[in-house]
Design a protein around this motif. Sequence first.
Motif, PDB file in Angstrom:
ATOM      1  N   PRO A 166      21.429 -32.868  42.874  1.00 54.63           N
ATOM      2  CA  PRO A 166      21.501 -32.830  44.338  1.00 54.63           C
ATOM      3  C   PRO A 166      20.352 -33.541  45.034  1.00 54.63           C
ATOM      4  O   PRO A 166      20.463 -33.881  46.217  1.00 54.63           O
ATOM      5  CB  PRO A 166      21.493 -31.322  44.652  1.00 54.63           C
ATOM      6  CG  PRO A 166      20.963 -30.665  43.430  1.00 54.63           C
ATOM      7  CD  PRO A 166      21.320 -31.527  42.275  1.00 54.63           C
ATOM      8  N   ALA A 167      19.232 -33.798  44.315  1.00 55.03           N
ATOM      9  CA  ALA A 167      18.093 -34.493  44.920  1.00 55.03           C
ATOM     10  C   ALA A 167      17.797 -35.795  44.193  1.00 55.03           C
ATOM     11  O   ALA A 167      16.703 -36.346  44.330  1.00 55.03           O
ATOM     12  CB  ALA A 167      16.864 -33.589  44.915  1.00 55.03           C
ATOM     13  N   GLY A 168      18.750 -36.284  43.406  1.00 47.81           N
ATOM     14  CA  GLY A 168      18.543 -37.501  42.631  1.00 47.81           C
ATOM     15  C   GLY A 168      18.819 -37.257  41.165  1.00 47.81           C
ATOM     16  O   GLY A 168      19.311 -36.185  40.779  1.00 47.81           O
ATOM     17  N   GLN A 169      18.480 -38.242  40.342  1.00 47.82           N
ATOM     18  CA  GLN A 169      18.764 -38.122  38.921  1.00 47.82           C
ATOM     19  C   GLN A 169      17.883 -37.081  38.242  1.00 47.82           C
ATOM     20  O   GLN A 169      16.709 -36.936  38.580  1.00 47.82           O
ATOM     21  CB  GLN A 169      18.580 -39.478  38.235  1.00 47.82           C
ATOM     22  CG  GLN A 169      19.665 -40.490  38.563  1.00 47.82           C
ATOM     23  CD  GLN A 169      19.676 -41.646  37.583  1.00 47.82           C
ATOM     24  OE1 GLN A 169      18.636 -42.149  37.203  1.00 47.82           O
ATOM     25  NE2 GLN A 169      20.867 -42.062  37.177  1.00 47.82           N
ATOM     26  N   LEU A 170      18.484 -36.366  37.290  1.00 51.12           N
ATOM     27  CA  LEU A 170      17.773 -35.362  36.517  1.00 51.12           C
ATOM     28  C   LEU A 170      17.694 -35.818  35.063  1.00 51.12           C
ATOM     29  O   LEU A 170      18.697 -36.226  34.477  1.00 51.12           O
ATOM     30  CB  LEU A 170      18.491 -34.007  36.587  1.00 51.12           C
ATOM     31  CG  LEU A 170      18.559 -33.365  37.971  1.00 51.12           C
ATOM     32  CD1 LEU A 170      19.512 -32.165  37.958  1.00 51.12           C
ATOM     33  CD2 LEU A 170      17.165 -32.915  38.424  1.00 51.12           C
ATOM     34  N   GLN A 171      16.490 -35.737  34.510  1.00 51.64           N
ATOM     35  CA  GLN A 171      16.272 -36.107  33.112  1.00 51.64           C
ATOM     36  C   GLN A 171      16.763 -34.982  32.203  1.00 51.64           C
ATOM     37  O   GLN A 171      16.371 -33.828  32.369  1.00 51.64           O
ATOM     38  CB  GLN A 171      14.787 -36.370  32.876  1.00 51.64           C
ATOM     39  CG  GLN A 171      14.433 -36.818  31.477  1.00 51.64           C
ATOM     40  CD  GLN A 171      12.927 -36.979  31.295  1.00 51.64           C
ATOM     41  OE1 GLN A 171      12.141 -36.621  32.180  1.00 51.64           O
ATOM     42  NE2 GLN A 171      12.532 -37.520  30.163  1.00 51.64           N
ATOM     43  N   VAL A 172      17.611 -35.326  31.256  1.00 49.38           N
ATOM     44  CA  VAL A 172      18.248 -34.353  30.381  1.00 49.38           C
ATOM     45  C   VAL A 172      18.027 -34.756  28.930  1.00 49.38           C
ATOM     46  O   VAL A 172      18.105 -35.936  28.586  1.00 49.38           O
ATOM     47  CB  VAL A 172      19.766 -34.269  30.673  1.00 49.38           C
ATOM     48  CG1 VAL A 172      20.485 -33.408  29.640  1.00 49.38           C
ATOM     49  CG2 VAL A 172      20.015 -33.723  32.071  1.00 49.38           C
ATOM     50  N   GLN A 173      17.733 -33.781  28.097  1.00 55.37           N
ATOM     51  CA  GLN A 173      17.659 -34.038  26.656  1.00 55.37           C
ATOM     52  C   GLN A 173      18.625 -33.096  25.955  1.00 55.37           C
ATOM     53  O   GLN A 173      18.581 -31.885  26.162  1.00 55.37           O
ATOM     54  CB  GLN A 173      16.250 -33.840  26.119  1.00 55.37           C
ATOM     55  CG  GLN A 173      16.127 -34.271  24.663  1.00 55.37           C
ATOM     56  CD  GLN A 173      14.692 -34.419  24.216  1.00 55.37           C
ATOM     57  OE1 GLN A 173      14.166 -33.560  23.517  1.00 55.37           O
ATOM     58  NE2 GLN A 173      14.040 -35.483  24.642  1.00 55.37           N
ATOM     59  N   LEU A 174      19.503 -33.666  25.148  1.00 57.00           N
ATOM     60  CA  LEU A 174      20.472 -32.831  24.447  1.00 57.00           C
ATOM     61  C   LEU A 174      20.333 -33.019  22.947  1.00 57.00           C
ATOM     62  O   LEU A 174      19.978 -34.089  22.461  1.00 57.00           O
ATOM     63  CB  LEU A 174      21.894 -33.133  24.927  1.00 57.00           C
ATOM     64  CG  LEU A 174      22.456 -34.542  24.736  1.00 57.00           C
ATOM     65  CD1 LEU A 174      23.214 -34.650  23.415  1.00 57.00           C
ATOM     66  CD2 LEU A 174      23.380 -34.897  25.892  1.00 57.00           C
ATOM     67  N   THR A 175      20.596 -31.946  22.227  1.00 60.88           N
ATOM     68  CA  THR A 175      20.578 -31.952  20.773  1.00 60.88           C
ATOM     69  C   THR A 175      21.854 -31.293  20.282  1.00 60.88           C
ATOM     70  O   THR A 175      22.170 -30.174  20.694  1.00 60.88           O
ATOM     71  CB  THR A 175      19.355 -31.194  20.213  1.00 60.88           C
ATOM     72  OG1 THR A 175      18.173 -31.689  20.824  1.00 60.88           O
ATOM     73  CG2 THR A 175      19.247 -31.372  18.706  1.00 60.88           C
ATOM     74  N   GLU A 176      22.572 -31.998  19.420  1.00 58.03           N
ATOM     75  CA  GLU A 176      23.840 -31.483  18.907  1.00 58.03           C
ATOM     76  C   GLU A 176      23.684 -31.023  17.462  1.00 58.03           C
ATOM     77  O   GLU A 176      22.923 -31.612  16.696  1.00 58.03           O
ATOM     78  CB  GLU A 176      24.916 -32.562  19.001  1.00 58.03           C
ATOM     79  CG  GLU A 176      25.216 -33.007  20.422  1.00 58.03           C
ATOM     80  CD  GLU A 176      26.410 -33.939  20.494  1.00 58.03           C
ATOM     81  OE1 GLU A 176      27.531 -33.497  20.209  1.00 58.03           O
ATOM     82  OE2 GLU A 176      26.208 -35.109  20.836  1.00 58.03           O
ATOM     83  N   PRO A 177      24.396 -29.984  17.084  1.00 59.00           N
ATOM     84  CA  PRO A 177      24.355 -29.539  15.685  1.00 59.00           C
ATOM     85  C   PRO A 177      25.093 -30.538  14.793  1.00 59.00           C
ATOM     86  O   PRO A 177      25.787 -31.434  15.293  1.00 59.00           O
ATOM     87  CB  PRO A 177      25.076 -28.192  15.727  1.00 59.00           C
ATOM     88  CG  PRO A 177      26.004 -28.295  16.892  1.00 59.00           C
ATOM     89  CD  PRO A 177      25.308 -29.180  17.898  1.00 59.00           C
TER      90      PRO A 177
END
Length: 205
Positions: free
Chosen positions: A10-21
Amino acid sequence: MRDTLFVDGPAGQLQVQLTEPGASPGALAIICHPHPLHGGTLDNKVVHQLAKSFVESGAVSVRFNFRGVGKSEGVYDDGRGEKADLLAVVAWAKARWPGLPLWLAGFSFGGFIALEAAQSLKPDWLVTVAPAVNYFPDQPVALSDINWLLIHGDADDIVPWSAVDAWLAQQALVPEIVCVEGAGHFFHGRLNDLRNIVLRAAPTT
């Protein structure tokens, strides 16, 4: 497999880190970090350990930086905007992995945000570690029929266990409580204990 990417918030891009099994995920776990103005980021050791434990339990883990933290755009918004950030990440993640049970977690300030959002998101599992209950007004949180695990250290000098215990007495929903003897707020030297608690309590995926 670990990926860093960006999600529209809602205030711009959000940095996300994902890890999959290694296998197909059986749940979707989203973790909120500590206070943005006190050094909290998605790389916080407790947040990182929660993510690892969730992946070990068969879930895909999603960590993200609140607005104004790391490479996330925007500025700190006293919890209101941070809750909106979480809701945006959840919506994105549920679209990417549709149909998976939602696990929602948070540490300290992130625990407060997770609790706030859980009232509308109704996660299948809620995990709060040393939640900053001092952010809540006096009225109870409107939670019902949620599988909720609360982990706290009895030597926490930032969010004392006595304050959490008093806050819990106001709640209609009683969580599963694990109070870790001798653990401080940041669980220094006790991260393996945190992992073991999560692994024992995790729903079957």
